[in-house]
Design a protein around this motif. Structure first.
Motif, mmCIF file in Angstrom:
data_model
loop_
_atom_site.group_PDB
_atom_site.id
_atom_site.type_symbol
_atom_site.label_atom_id
_atom_site.label_comp_id
_atom_site.label_asym_id
_atom_site.label_seq_id
_atom_site.Cartn_x
_atom_site.Cartn_y
_atom_site.Cartn_z
ATOM 1 N N PRO A 599 -35.765 45.676 -17.945
ATOM 2 C CA PRO A 599 -37.214 45.856 -17.777
ATOM 3 C C PRO A 599 -37.968 44.725 -18.453
ATOM 4 O O PRO A 599 -37.541 44.201 -19.489
ATOM 5 N N ALA A 600 -39.112 44.356 -17.904
ATOM 6 C CA ALA A 600 -39.898 43.259 -18.469
ATOM 7 C C ALA A 600 -41.375 43.537 -18.260
ATOM 8 O O ALA A 600 -41.786 44.178 -17.284
ATOM 9 N N LEU A 601 -42.169 43.052 -19.209
ATOM 10 C CA LEU A 601 -43.618 43.142 -19.083
ATOM 11 C C LEU A 601 -44.090 42.101 -18.070
ATOM 12 O O LEU A 601 -43.644 40.941 -18.088
ATOM 13 N N LEU A 602 -44.969 42.497 -17.164
ATOM 14 C CA LEU A 602 -45.521 41.552 -16.199
ATOM 15 C C LEU A 602 -46.414 40.545 -16.915
ATOM 16 O O LEU A 602 -47.212 40.909 -17.794
ATOM 17 N N ASP A 603 -46.277 39.299 -16.531
ATOM 18 C CA ASP A 603 -47.086 38.236 -17.122
ATOM 19 C C ASP A 603 -48.378 38.118 -16.317
ATOM 20 O O ASP A 603 -48.427 37.469 -15.274
ATOM 21 N N LEU A 604 -49.428 38.775 -16.810
ATOM 22 C CA LEU A 604 -50.699 38.830 -16.095
ATOM 23 C C LEU A 604 -51.813 38.279 -16.964
ATOM 24 O O LEU A 604 -51.775 38.400 -18.200
ATOM 25 N N PRO A 605 -52.838 37.714 -16.352
ATOM 26 C CA PRO A 605 -54.035 37.349 -17.130
ATOM 27 C C PRO A 605 -54.664 38.622 -17.708
ATOM 28 O O PRO A 605 -54.942 39.581 -16.976
ATOM 29 N N THR A 606 -54.871 38.616 -19.003
ATOM 30 C CA THR A 606 -55.329 39.856 -19.658
ATOM 31 C C THR A 606 -56.737 40.235 -19.229
ATOM 32 O O THR A 606 -57.021 41.386 -18.897
ATOM 33 N N GLY A 607 -57.644 39.277 -19.215
ATOM 34 C CA GLY A 607 -59.023 39.597 -18.878
ATOM 35 C C GLY A 607 -59.742 40.280 -20.024
ATOM 36 O O GLY A 607 -59.137 40.759 -20.986
ATOM 37 N N ALA A 608 -61.064 40.335 -19.911
ATOM 38 C CA ALA A 608 -61.874 40.990 -20.937
ATOM 39 C C ALA A 608 -62.061 42.462 -20.588
ATOM 40 O O ALA A 608 -62.015 42.846 -19.415
ATOM 41 N N PRO A 609 -62.266 43.317 -21.575
ATOM 42 C CA PRO A 609 -62.515 44.731 -21.283
ATOM 43 C C PRO A 609 -63.767 44.915 -20.440
ATOM 44 O O PRO A 609 -64.688 44.091 -20.449
ATOM 45 N N LEU A 610 -63.802 46.008 -19.720
ATOM 46 C CA LEU A 610 -64.970 46.360 -18.923
ATOM 47 C C LEU A 610 -66.145 46.641 -19.853
ATOM 48 O O LEU A 610 -66.005 47.329 -20.863
ATOM 49 N N GLY A 611 -67.293 46.122 -19.476
ATOM 50 C CA GLY A 611 -68.482 46.338 -20.282
ATOM 51 C C GLY A 611 -68.880 45.133 -21.091
ATOM 52 O O GLY A 611 -69.993 45.072 -21.620
ATOM 53 N N VAL A 612 -67.967 44.149 -21.234
ATOM 54 C CA VAL A 612 -68.310 42.926 -21.962
ATOM 55 C C VAL A 612 -69.322 42.106 -21.153
ATOM 56 O O VAL A 612 -70.291 41.577 -21.675
ATOM 57 N N GLY A 613 -69.064 42.013 -19.836
ATOM 58 C CA GLY A 613 -70.008 41.368 -18.934
ATOM 59 C C GLY A 613 -69.834 39.862 -18.838
ATOM 60 O O GLY A 613 -69.554 39.181 -19.826
ATOM 61 N N GLY A 614 -69.942 39.338 -17.577
ATOM 62 C CA GLY A 614 -69.945 37.903 -17.356
ATOM 63 C C GLY A 614 -68.596 37.240 -17.437
ATOM 64 O O GLY A 614 -68.522 36.003 -17.447
ATOM 65 N N VAL A 615 -67.502 37.981 -17.496
ATOM 66 C CA VAL A 615 -66.166 37.396 -17.601
ATOM 67 C C VAL A 615 -65.468 37.573 -16.256
ATOM 68 O O VAL A 615 -65.389 38.697 -15.738
ATOM 69 N N PRO A 616 -64.935 36.493 -15.661
ATOM 70 C CA PRO A 616 -64.271 36.638 -14.354
ATOM 71 C C PRO A 616 -62.922 37.349 -14.500
ATOM 72 O O PRO A 616 -62.272 37.284 -15.530
ATOM 73 N N PHE A 617 -62.518 38.023 -13.442
ATOM 74 C CA PHE A 617 -61.224 38.690 -13.396
ATOM 75 C C PHE A 617 -60.357 38.015 -12.343
ATOM 76 O O PHE A 617 -60.850 37.520 -11.324
ATOM 77 N N ARG A 618 -59.064 37.989 -12.566
ATOM 78 C CA ARG A 618 -58.127 37.346 -11.647
ATOM 79 C C ARG A 618 -57.146 38.375 -11.134
ATOM 80 O O ARG A 618 -56.856 39.379 -11.806
ATOM 81 N N THR A 619 -56.624 38.095 -9.935
ATOM 82 C CA THR A 619 -55.650 38.986 -9.304
ATOM 83 C C THR A 619 -54.318 38.260 -9.190
ATOM 84 O O THR A 619 -54.270 37.079 -8.797
ATOM 85 N N THR A 620 -53.248 38.960 -9.527
ATOM 86 C CA THR A 620 -51.896 38.412 -9.442
ATOM 87 C C THR A 620 -51.110 39.210 -8.417
ATOM 88 O O THR A 620 -51.126 40.457 -8.452
ATOM 89 N N ALA A 621 -50.407 38.503 -7.489
ATOM 90 C CA ALA A 621 -49.579 39.164 -6.476
ATOM 91 C C ALA A 621 -48.150 39.261 -6.992
ATOM 92 O O ALA A 621 -47.576 38.283 -7.475
ATOM 93 N N VAL A 622 -47.566 40.451 -6.920
ATOM 94 C CA VAL A 622 -46.196 40.696 -7.383
ATOM 95 C C VAL A 622 -45.394 41.222 -6.205
ATOM 96 O O VAL A 622 -45.767 42.226 -5.580
ATOM 97 N N ASP A 623 -44.291 40.537 -5.876
ATOM 98 C CA ASP A 623 -43.402 40.999 -4.810
ATOM 99 C C ASP A 623 -42.537 42.134 -5.333
ATOM 100 O O ASP A 623 -41.976 42.062 -6.435
ATOM 101 N N LEU A 624 -42.419 43.189 -4.539
ATOM 102 C CA LEU A 624 -41.639 44.350 -4.941
ATOM 103 C C LEU A 624 -40.587 44.649 -3.891
ATOM 104 O O LEU A 624 -40.858 44.625 -2.678
ATOM 105 N N ASP A 625 -39.406 44.954 -4.361
ATOM 106 C CA ASP A 625 -38.300 45.339 -3.489
ATOM 107 C C ASP A 625 -38.059 46.832 -3.612
ATOM 108 O O ASP A 625 -38.467 47.462 -4.607
ATOM 109 N N PRO A 626 -37.390 47.405 -2.612
ATOM 110 C CA PRO A 626 -37.066 48.833 -2.726
ATOM 111 C C PRO A 626 -36.309 49.111 -4.033
ATOM 112 O O PRO A 626 -35.418 48.355 -4.433
#
Length: 692
Positions: A599-626
């Motif tokens: 098992p491994a932690l996904l390496d994702l951009p953490t981002g700022a908590p909701l409510g801080v305001g003005g911080v962009p969010f990024r989306t990461t695509a993860v391929d999943l197998d059965p």
């Protein structure tokens, strides 16, 4: 014959035979000085005793003004005024006055001053003086030698070498309640059989043998003078000898110290009561669990106060109805705890914990809660047992166990009657007293506040949990390409319930949105804020927005929920592309589990908590197998106060690397291994597995 210190031997005819007194008499001891002053205050007569007392010879004193020679400057005016009073015939003057010695020191002298007149009518002042210290010592010695025995408030007695009374004084007669004639010639055992004669006579024999006094020996008992009350005495023993050293017997002095004894006992009781209350403050209220708090109160009460204790709470107090006004009817009690000081089946006579019982108004426990006052029966009889026990069978059990004393104390907190503490004694032979009732009331008052806190905690916790659970999703319908399992576990404290949530949202095109979030804060308000965010998330997800767009809109919404901020992970799984698009807002990363890999932690951009305001969010695509799994969680699963977050995340990965489990078992395994009942944060857990 004894007349004010003048002694004379009586001859055969009863006449006084006069003659010279031997040296060392009272006047010699006192050294009375005589000084005579003329009308101007000059010294005209000066006795040898005056020279001895003040140091001035007759040649040095005669003809001089007494005030200048013998009196300090600050006392001159007073002396002249007193001298004038005496010379004017206004009476004599007596008192203590400081007089200056020839060596410059000051002596306190006792004076007797009076007016004299010679045969020509000329007035003089006679002053008789002696050292005050010597005079007082002589007075004390005379008082002791003449009146000590009769006037002493201390009981005094002399016993001969056979330890038989030879003399007792009136004070000891009063103490023992026995005339002197009933003492004389008898031993302590014969005269005072109600005392501990063995220890008393043993102490006297020790004093006779060693000559070493025994002082302030403590004795407690009852006498004929006051047989209904226990008294205490301080007794001292000392050996009596004649001038030649012959042992005459034992002298004893007896002082009644009953008041001191009672004060000491009361002080001991007060210290003990404070110690018990202090101990109770530590032992009662260790948690906000209602039943646990009641058990702690019962455990403190036995065996300190009773052989058995029961804690019962009014059912109305548990349901939220205040009971501040005095009641007069029956009462419904819910039993919370029972404790006994020793193993006994009498505990079964009490109401079983958690059971509700109805007691009529005449029952003693009902009377205690209706009047808000302790109800005490020092000596229980058969009729009393029927008002104590819940039924005749229980009353018979109490009777067989020897229950002889009963005390019920109301539990009152913040003006509200919550229930009662019931106490009984069986093996403890002493009946309950007012002191016991006072101590029990102090314990009950402290415990009642803890019980009140616990019940309000329970009520608020139930409210928060009800709200929280009402806001959590129902089990989702069958999902295309995904199998999910979820858990929500509340925190161990009411104020920390309410901020975590998860959601599984089926979307058009066979897609599924997986959401886990945590509103920072706690309590009902945090749960309400969480509900608003969850609703907004559902709405935004239904619009088909990308994960980062969903978080951007949630950020604006959260900013309007000031002062709250939140963390969140939003994942959108598309089974047709076998991809999961994930965005995070300050949240811990999900764990990816792949068959045959660690098992491994996904390496994702953490981002700022909701409510801080003005911080962009990024989306990461993860391929999943059965067979791949994604584990989403809130920080309550892994954060603790004694370990850093990396260590805890490592523990999470280790647990997930174990044997294969289905999703439900995996949820339970993680919660059991990583959570404790008293954890101070709630947790949301969501696991998704890709299916073919």
């Amino acid at each position: 014959m004894d007349t004010d210190g003048f002694q004379a031997d009586l001859g055969p005819a009863g006449r006084a035979e006069l003659g010279p007194s031997p040296p060392g008499g009272l006047l010699d001891v006192l050294g009375v000085a005589a000084v005579v002053l003329d009308a101007d205050g000059r010294i005209v007569f000066w006795s040898p005793q005056a020279q001895t007392l003040l140091g001035y010879s007759a040649e040095e004193a005669l003809g001089r003004f007494a005030a200048q020679l013998l009196v300090a400057d600050e006392h001159v005016d007073l002396v002249l005024r007193l001298f004038a009073q005496v010379m004017e015939g206004e009476g004599s003057w007596a008192g203590v006055f400081p007089v200056r010695h020839k060596d410059g020191s000051t002596r306190l002298l006792e004076f007797r001053n009076m007016r004299l007149q010679d045969d020509r009518g000329d007035p003089y002042a006679l002053g008789l003086a002696t050292d005050q210290g010597i005079l007082r010592q002589v007075e004390q010695d005379l008082a002791l030698s003449v009146r000590l025995v009769d006037q002493s408030p201390i009981g005094l007695a002399v016993l001969d070498t056979g330890l038989r009374y030879a003399m007792v004084n009136p004070a000891l007669e009063r103490i023992n309640g026995l005339p002197a004639e009933e003492h004389l010639g008898r031993t302590v055992r014969e005269a005072l059989p109600f005392l501990d004669a063995d220890s008393i006579e043993s102490a006297m024999r020790q004093v006779l043998a060693t000559g070493t006094p025994l002082v302030d020996q403590y004795a407690v008992g009852r006498t004929r003078a006051d047989p209904g009350t226990e008294h205490a005495w301080s007794v001292s023993y000392y050996r009596l000898e004649d001038p030649g050293g012959k042992v005459l017997g034992v002298g004893t002095s007896v002082v009644d110290v009953t008041d001191r004894h009672r004060a000491a006992l009361e002080a001991d009781r007060a210290r003990h009561r404070l110690a018990v209350v202090a101990d109770a403050s530590v032992r009662i209220g260790t948690t906000l669990d209602l039943e646990q708090t009641a058990r702690e109160l019962a455990d403190v009460a036995v065996p300190e106060l009773a052989d058995m204790a029961a804690v019962d709470v009014l059912d109305s107090a548990l349901t939220g109805h205040r009971t501040t006004a005095p009641a007069h009817g029956p009462a419904l009690f819910r039993a919370l705890a029972v404790a006994a000081a020793y193993p006994t089946d009498v505990t079964s006579a009490a109401d079983p914990p958690s059971e509700v019982a109805r007691y009529e108004a005449d029952r003693l426990v009902t009377r205690a809660v209706n009047t808000s006052r302790p109800v005490m029966v020092p000596h229980v009889n058969e009729a009393d047992l029927s008002l104590i026990a819940r039924d005749p069978r229980a009353a018979a059990m109490l009777a067989r166990a020897g229950v002889h004393s009963y005390l019920a104390v109301p539990l009152v907190a913040r003006g509200e009657v919550l229930g009662a503490l019931d106490l009984v004694r069986a093996r403890n032979p002493h009946p309950f007293t007012e002191d016991d009732a006072t101590l029990a009331s102090e314990l009950a008052a402290r415990a009642a506040v803890c019980i009140d806190n616990a019940r309000w905690y329970q009520r608020q916790r139930d409210t928060a949990l009800t709200l929280q659970r009402s806001l959590l999703p129902e089990p989702p319908p069958p999902l295309y390409g995904l199998e999910v399992a979820s858990r929500y576990q509340p925190a161990g404290a009411t104020s920390e319930v309410g901020g975590d949530w998860y959601d599984v949202l089926p979307l058009p095109g066979d897609r599924t949105a997986l959401v886990v979030g945590d509103v920072m804060g706690s309590g009902i308000n945090a749960a309400t804020a969480m509900g608003r965010l969850r609703t907004a998330t559902q709405t935004l997800a239904g619009l088909g927005l990308a994960p980062k767009q969903v978080l951007r809109n949630l950020d604006r919404i959260t900013a309007g929920l000031d002062p709250y901020i939140a963390t969140c992970t939003y994942a959108l799984y598309d089974p047709h592309t076998a991809q999961c698009h994930i965005s995070t807002a300050g949240h811990l990363p999900p764990v990816r589990m792949r068959p045959g890999r660690a098992p491994a932690l996904l390496d994702l951009p953490t981002g700022a908590p909701l409510g801080v305001g003005g911080v962009p969010f990024r989306t990461t695509a993860v391929d999943l197998d059965p067979g791949d799994q994604l584990v989403f969680y809130t920080d309550g699963l892994v954060e603790t106060r004694d370990q850093d977050i990396d260590t805890r995340l490592g523990a999470l990965l280790t647990l997930l690397d174990g044997p294969h489990r289905n999703l439900e078992d995996t949820c339970d395994h993680l919660l059991d291994a990583l959570r404790h009942p008293d954890d101070h944060d709630d947790v949301a857990l969501l696991i998704a597995r890709v299916r073919r």
